[in-house]
Design an enzyme around this catalytic site. Structure first.
Site, mmCIF file in Angstrom:
data_model
loop_
_atom_site.group_PDB
_atom_site.id
_atom_site.type_symbol
_atom_site.label_atom_id
_atom_site.label_comp_id
_atom_site.label_asym_id
_atom_site.label_seq_id
_atom_site.Cartn_x
_atom_site.Cartn_y
_atom_site.Cartn_z
ATOM 1 N N TYR A 22 25.752 16.017 -22.209
ATOM 2 C CA TYR A 22 26.441 17.196 -21.686
ATOM 3 C C TYR A 22 27.938 17.003 -21.449
ATOM 4 O O TYR A 22 28.633 17.957 -21.124
ATOM 5 C CB TYR A 22 25.761 17.656 -20.395
ATOM 6 C CG TYR A 22 24.304 17.977 -20.597
ATOM 7 C CD1 TYR A 22 23.920 19.064 -21.366
ATOM 8 C CD2 TYR A 22 23.312 17.180 -20.042
ATOM 9 C CE1 TYR A 22 22.585 19.364 -21.570
ATOM 10 C CE2 TYR A 22 21.969 17.471 -20.239
ATOM 11 C CZ TYR A 22 21.618 18.559 -20.998
ATOM 12 O OH TYR A 22 20.292 18.851 -21.202
ATOM 13 N N HIS A 97 24.972 27.019 -25.001
ATOM 14 C CA HIS A 97 24.360 25.740 -24.629
ATOM 15 C C HIS A 97 25.323 24.626 -24.997
ATOM 16 O O HIS A 97 25.931 24.652 -26.071
ATOM 17 C CB HIS A 97 23.025 25.526 -25.343
ATOM 18 C CG HIS A 97 21.985 26.493 -24.911
ATOM 19 N ND1 HIS A 97 21.300 26.359 -23.723
ATOM 20 C CD2 HIS A 97 21.550 27.638 -25.484
ATOM 21 C CE1 HIS A 97 20.476 27.372 -23.595
ATOM 22 N NE2 HIS A 97 20.612 28.174 -24.648
#
EC number: 4.2.1.10
Length: 145
Positions: A22, A97
Site C-alpha cells: 500500500y 484501490h
C-alpha cells in the site's frame, strides 16, 4: 461540496499497514495532496474514513457531493449494502484501490461495485487518488455543475 472521498476499513493505517503493498503515505498525506489539487481547481472536497459498513452507507446516502471517490477496501468484495446505497442515490462514483485487486488473492478479485461505477482505478498506489480526483473534476466540468 463537489467531491467526497470515502475510505473504508483499515485505510486509517496507511503508511504502517503492509507498506510493500500500500505504500508509505498516510491517509493524511493523500488527503492533503487531494485538497491542494481541489483548491487549485476551485473544487470543494471533503474526506471520510470509517471501519464500519453502516457509517459508510450513511455517508453515501447523506452526501450532497456531485461525485464520490471511494476506496471501499475489504468491503469491495462483500458489501451489498454499499452497492445498494450507490444504486439508491443514483450518483456517480469512482472506485479506487491502491493495489491491483486482480493481481491479489482470489477472494480479492471480485468487486461488487465496479459494474455500477462511473470508473475504476486500480494498482497505482496513492497516485490513483490523484487520477480519480482529476477525473472527478473533469466530470464536474463536463456536466457544467
Amino acid at each position: 461540496m463537489d467531491v467526497l472521498v470515502i475510505n473504508g476499513p483499515n485505510l486509517n493505517l496507511l503508511g504502517k499497514r503492509q507498506p510493500h503493498i500500500y505504500g508509505n503515505k498516510t491517509i493524511e498525506d493523500i488527503n492533503n495532496e487531494l485538497h491542494k489539487i481541489a483548491h487549485n481547481n476551485n473544487v470543494t472536497i471533503d474526506f471520510f474514513q470509517s471501519n464500519h459498513e453502516g457509517e459508510i452507507v450513511d455517508k453515501i446516502q447523506q452526501s450532497a457531493a456531485k461525485i464520490i471517490i471511494i476506496n471501499p477496501a475489504a468491503y469491495t468484495h462483500t458489501s451489498i449494502a454499499i452497492r445498494d446505497a450507490f444504486l439508491a442515490i443514483n450518483k456517480p462514483f469512482i472506485e479506487i484501490h491502491l493495489s491491483n485487486i486482480y493481481n491479489r488473492e482470489e477472494f480479492r478479485t471480485k468487486s461488487l461495485l465496479s459494474d455500477i461505477a462511473y470508473g475504476c482505478i486500480f494498482g497505482f498506489g496513492p497516485n490513483g487518488y490523484t487520477l480519480a480526483l482529476i477525473e472527478a473534476i473533469n466530470y464536474i466540468n463536463m456536466k457544467g455543475e
